[in-house]
Design a protein around this motif. Sequence first.
Motif, short mmCIF file in Angstrom:
data_model
loop_
_atom_site.label_atom_id
_atom_site.label_comp_id
_atom_site.label_asym_id
_atom_site.label_seq_id
_atom_site.Cartn_x
_atom_site.Cartn_y
_atom_site.Cartn_z
N GLN A 15 0.83 -1.20 0.00
CA GLN A 15 0.00 0.00 0.00
C GLN A 15 0.87 1.25 0.00
N ALA A 16 1.92 1.25 0.81
CA ALA A 16 2.83 2.39 0.85
C ALA A 16 3.52 2.56 -0.50
N ARG B 250 1.11 4.19 -2.94
CA ARG B 250 0.98 5.63 -2.66
C ARG B 250 2.23 6.36 -3.12
N LEU C 63 2.42 9.29 -6.00
CA LEU C 63 2.92 10.63 -5.69
C LEU C 63 4.18 10.97 -6.48
N GLU D 92 -0.44 13.87 3.91
CA GLU D 92 -0.21 12.44 3.71
C GLU D 92 1.12 12.21 2.98
N ALA D 93 1.41 13.06 2.01
CA ALA D 93 2.66 12.93 1.25
C ALA D 93 3.85 13.22 2.15
N LEU E 184 4.41 10.29 4.39
CA LEU E 184 4.97 9.17 3.63
C LEU E 184 6.46 9.38 3.39
#
Length: 116
Positions: free
Chosen positions: A26-27, A30, A34, A58-59, A62
């Motif tokens: 999932q990471a 994402r 991005l 969120e970015a 991360l």
Amino acid sequence: MRQLLKFLFALTMVFAALCAAPGSAQADARLDALRASGVIAERFDGYVEIRDSNAPSEARALVEDVNAKRRELYKQRASESNVPVEEVGKVFAGKIVDTAPPGTYFRRPSGDYVRK
């Protein structure tokens, strides 16, 4: 030569460990999204950074998480291979260039960006 081979093998193991880390699918999705959109850029030293000043929180979270995990692995491999951490990151950055999605920005040591 033997030290170099050991170092390259260790770096390959770092890359494999990052790709296979539990819960990373999932990471990774994402991060890929991005990077492809240009919000996050890969750096020449093996870390990621925010490229877009309007990046969502969120970015930013991360980026912190990815860099913390990479930093820990780079330290571990550098210690095992008796090489500087910075060198591990730079070699790993080369592997990231090969696997990053199209559209990913890469920051060069000069500070300018190139897009894949």
